[in-house]
Design a protein around this motif. Structure first.
Motif, PDB file in Angstrom:
ATOM      1  N   TYR A 402       7.633  -2.296   1.990  1.00  0.00           N
ATOM      2  CA  TYR A 402       6.424  -2.302   2.821  1.00  0.00           C
ATOM      3  C   TYR A 402       6.782  -2.492   4.296  1.00  0.00           C
ATOM      4  O   TYR A 402       6.156  -1.898   5.189  1.00  0.00           O
ATOM      5  N   ALA A 403       7.812  -3.330   4.590  1.00  0.00           N
ATOM      6  CA  ALA A 403       8.224  -3.544   5.983  1.00  0.00           C
ATOM      7  C   ALA A 403       8.751  -2.253   6.602  1.00  0.00           C
ATOM      8  O   ALA A 403       8.438  -1.919   7.762  1.00  0.00           O
ATOM      9  N   GLN A 404       9.561  -1.471   5.840  1.00  0.00           N
ATOM     10  CA  GLN A 404      10.095  -0.208   6.357  1.00  0.00           C
ATOM     11  C   GLN A 404       8.963   0.789   6.606  1.00  0.00           C
ATOM     12  O   GLN A 404       8.925   1.473   7.635  1.00  0.00           O
ATOM     13  N   GLU A 405       8.004   0.868   5.664  1.00  0.00           N
ATOM     14  CA  GLU A 405       6.889   1.794   5.858  1.00  0.00           C
ATOM     15  C   GLU A 405       6.040   1.395   7.059  1.00  0.00           C
ATOM     16  O   GLU A 405       5.598   2.253   7.846  1.00  0.00           O
ATOM     17  N   ALA A 406       5.830   0.097   7.227  1.00  0.00           N
ATOM     18  CA  ALA A 406       5.045  -0.360   8.376  1.00  0.00           C
ATOM     19  C   ALA A 406       5.756  -0.058   9.685  1.00  0.00           C
ATOM     20  O   ALA A 406       5.126   0.335  10.683  1.00  0.00           O
ATOM     21  N   ALA A 407       7.094  -0.209   9.712  1.00  0.00           N
ATOM     22  CA  ALA A 407       7.840   0.077  10.947  1.00  0.00           C
ATOM     23  C   ALA A 407       7.780   1.566  11.291  1.00  0.00           C
ATOM     24  O   ALA A 407       7.569   1.949  12.456  1.00  0.00           O
ATOM     25  N   ILE A 408       7.943   2.432  10.275  1.00  0.00           N
ATOM     26  CA  ILE A 408       7.899   3.877  10.534  1.00  0.00           C
ATOM     27  C   ILE A 408       6.511   4.295  11.004  1.00  0.00           C
ATOM     28  O   ILE A 408       6.354   5.058  11.971  1.00  0.00           O
ATOM     29  N   GLU A 409       5.439   3.761  10.330  1.00  0.00           N
ATOM     30  CA  GLU A 409       4.089   4.130  10.727  1.00  0.00           C
ATOM     31  C   GLU A 409       3.757   3.617  12.116  1.00  0.00           C
ATOM     32  O   GLU A 409       3.124   4.311  12.936  1.00  0.00           O
TER      33      GLU A 409
END
Length: 700
Positions: A402-409
């Motif tokens: 979830y942290a990686q997806e939030a950073a990319i978004e």
């Protein structure tokens, strides 16, 4: 050809027909008398149900489910005295009924629409039109009433009808008494005639005998006269002797009476003195008794006043102590909440500081690599996701993916200009912080966990008690139900060894101990939805989760000993929920056992071996019944009028009855197959009470 329809040719339908014939009332002499009296009119409204005409006047009309306006309840026309018109017998004269002076059985309320003196007013066109609009009358002039008023009118007609029947029975009784009197007179006349005839025959016989024995009787008559003279002389002598003795006895009696009179006068004087002394002593004792009673009342009043003051002071002290204790506990709770809030604020400030520090490091590094390519930008985003996951670790819903997806978004939706990496990183951090779900309060989480554990504990206990109730009721019902189909077998061999009973008892105890605790299934490993390229840290390096384990919490709360629970007297704010749940479970077990056993006993026919199943309007499953009874146990609703408890009772009774019906069918098939196969033992058992001529052994 048989006159029985096809749908009534079965055994069950024939049984219902026989039951219906048995329940029909047979005609009696009293029924003939009742039928001879004309029944009152208007006992059933127009367009009434056919079954209403068969109901007696003593029965109320039920409340039917019918279309609107299908049946209109009316006692008569407007302005018509229904108390006199609806009796049906013009020769019947009403009498005063003083058995119900307060009108508890029948209501005699005044109804204006049935007052004959107001008929002229209600006959007016405007008044009739207004009454039709308000629904007080019909188009044909009948006054509308409620079902309750109509049933009251039926009760009135029933009383008047019974008065007519009583009058008819009174006339019949008088007629029967007259007939009986005439029969007795005729019988007495015949008896007297027989006596007169016998006396005449005896007199004629005596005259005949007298003529034949006249000489002999003359001699006997002379001897009798001589004997009579002797007796007369003896009687005169005895009379003189008795007169002399009477005078002597009278003299002695007069002397004795004089002596007795003197003694009575002396005794009367002594009795008068004794009464005077007794009255004086009684007055003294009465004064002492009244003084003693007054002193006792005063002492008791003082004692009650002192006891009331003592109880009042004790109550005031107890309430003051409780108020102080509650204030102290509230103060401690407030301090704990404030301390927890301060710790959370401090921890959040620390996380914010660490996040800002990491972002500063990223910014410094981005200054050096500001002219890098796409690979370096992707590496930078991954690193920012790792740092964000470190800073927000432990937050509800946070994970490396979830942290990686939030950073990319966040980096993709940044609104800064191209090339300004520092501005992009700042906007991305703000968006990532806004998207994270903050953790809920620990108290709320604990309450949810405790509620889940309570429901799970109650659900398992309820499942066990329903299973035990069903097994117990089925066993007791089967003993009585299969008594004629499964006779007890003869016991042969030695007594069962003791070690087998001990083994069964230990196994039962082990099963009860295993059911007492909450157990969970096997752990299933669920693969992650996405995989990150960067290597993540192991879960063993993370700090422990602040939430307690559900298993340990259940064991600590519900499977410990009763001695380890809090004392409800010392700590009034807490309640031992486990003890309360167990009491509710025990109460539910007693109520279910009694109710299910009663329903099963009523639905079993031990003579014919048939079972009448319940009509389940809403069929249930085992899980639904367990869930409903669990809610009743947790919500303290263990009473038979509770819908959940009633549905669970009907569900268990239906299961037991279905099982008994199935077993009975199998048992009958087995007996039928055994009889057709020639099982001599069963034939002998079935025919041991009957005489079979072919099987009688002749003597040699």
């Amino acid at each position: 050809m048989s006159s029985v329809p096809d749908d009534m040719s079965g055994g069950d339908n024939l049984g219902e027909i026989n039951v219906t014939l048995m329940t029909l009332r047979k005609p009696t002499e009293l029924k003939k008398i009742i039928d001879s009296v004309p029944k009152p009119l208007r006992t059933v409204p127009k367009n009434g149900l056919p079954l209403w005409y068969r109901l007696g006047l003593e029965s109320k009309l039920p409340v039917p489910k019918m279309p609107v306006g299908k049946i209109t309840f009316s006692r008569g026309r407007i302005g018509e005295d229904v108390r006199r018109v609806g009796l049906g017998n013009s020769n019947f004269r009403q009498t005063f009924d003083l058995t119900d002076p307060y009108c508890n059985n029948v209501s005699y309320d005044y109804v204006p629409m049935h007052d004959p003196h107001l008929a002229c007013y209600f006959a007016q066109k405007a008044a009739r039109k207004r009454m039709k609009q308000l629904g007080f009358c019909t188009t044909d002039g009948r006054a509308v009433c409620s079902l309750k008023d109509f049933n009251q009118y039926r009760k009135y007609l029933y009383n008047e009808f019974m008065d007519q029947i009583h009058q008819v029975m009174k006339v019949i009784d008088e007629r029967c008494r007259d007939d009986l009197t005439m029969k007795r007179v005729e019988k007495d006349v015949s008896r007297r005639q027989d006596i007169f005839n016998r006396s005449e025959r005896a007199r004629e016989h005596l005259e005949k005998v007298a003529r034949e024995n006249a000489a002999e009787w003359a001699e006997k008559k002379r001897l009798a006269k001589e004997q009579e003279l002797k007796i007369q002389m003896r009687m005169n002598y005895l009379q003189e002797y008795n007169e002399r003795m009477r005078k002597e006895r009278a003299k002695r009696a007069h002397e004795k009476e004089t002596r007795i009179k003197q003694r009575v006068e002396a005794a009367a004087e002594l009795e008068l003195k004794r009464k005077i002394t007794m009255v004086r002593q009684w007055r003294i004792n009465e004064k002492n008794r009244l003084r003693r009673l007054r002193q006792e009342r005063e002492a008791r009043a003082k004692f009650l006043e002192s006891e009331a003051n003592r109880k009042w002071n004790a109550r005031v002290q107890a309430q003051n102590g409780k108020i102080q204790e509650e204030a102290l506990l509230l103060k401690i709770y407030t301090e704990d909440m404030n301390a927890g809030a301060q710790r959370r604020i401090k921890k959040s400030e620390q996380h914010a500081y660490n996040t800002d520090l990491q972002l500063q490091c990223i910014r410094l590094k981005n200054l050096k690599e500001s002219r890098g390519g796409t690979a370096k930008a992707a590496k930078l985003v991954r690193k920012m996701g790792v740092e964000f996951e470190k800073s927000k670790r432990g937050t509800k819903g946070m994970s490396p993916e979830y942290a990686q997806e939030a950073a990319i978004e966040a980096m993709g939706t940044a609104m800064s200009t191209t090339g300004d990496n520092l501005m992009n990183l700042g906007q991305a951090r703000i968006r990532m912080d806004m998207g994270v779900v903050l953790p809920s309060a620990p108290v709320k989480v604990l309450e949810e966990i405790l509620q889940t554990v309570v429901m799970e504990f109650a659900r398992r206990r309820t499942h066990a008690l329903m299973r035990d109730v069903e097994r117990s009721v089925r066993e007791h019902a089967a003993i009585a139900f299969f008594k004629d189909y499964r006779p007890p077998s003869k016991k042969r061999g030695s007594k069962e060894p003791r070690w087998r009973a001990l083994t069964e008892e230990l196994a039962k105890h082990q099963r009860s101990q295993s059911d007492a605790s909450i157990q969970f299934g096997k752990v299933t490993v669920i693969p992650p939805d996405s995989v990150t390229e960067q290597e993540m840290k192991s879960v063993y390096n993370r700090p422990p989760t602040p939430m307690p384990s559900m298993t340990k919490l259940a064991e600590l709360t519900f499977t410990d000993k009763l001695d380890d629970l809090t004392d409800p007297v010392a700590i009034g704010q807490y309640l031992p929920e486990r003890l309360k749940l167990l009491e509710n479970v025990n109460a539910a077990a007693k109520l279910l056992s009694r109710s299910v056993a009663q329903i099963v006993e009523k639905r079993m026919d031990l003579v014919t071996g048939k079972v009448t199943l319940l009509f389940m309007r809403h069929p249930m499953e085992w899980g639904e019944a367990v869930e409903g009874l669990t809610c009743a146990v947790v919500n303290n609703g263990i009473y038979l009028s509770n819908p959940d408890v009633r549905h669970c009772t009907e569900f268990l009774a239906q299961r037991v009855l279905s099982s008994l019906q199935k077993q009975m069918k199998e048992e009958k098939k087995r007996l039928k197959a055994a009889l057709e196969g020639g099982d001599s033992e069963i034939q002998d058992r079935d025919q041991k009470d009957f005489y079979v001529p072919d099987q009688v052994k002749k003597p040699n």
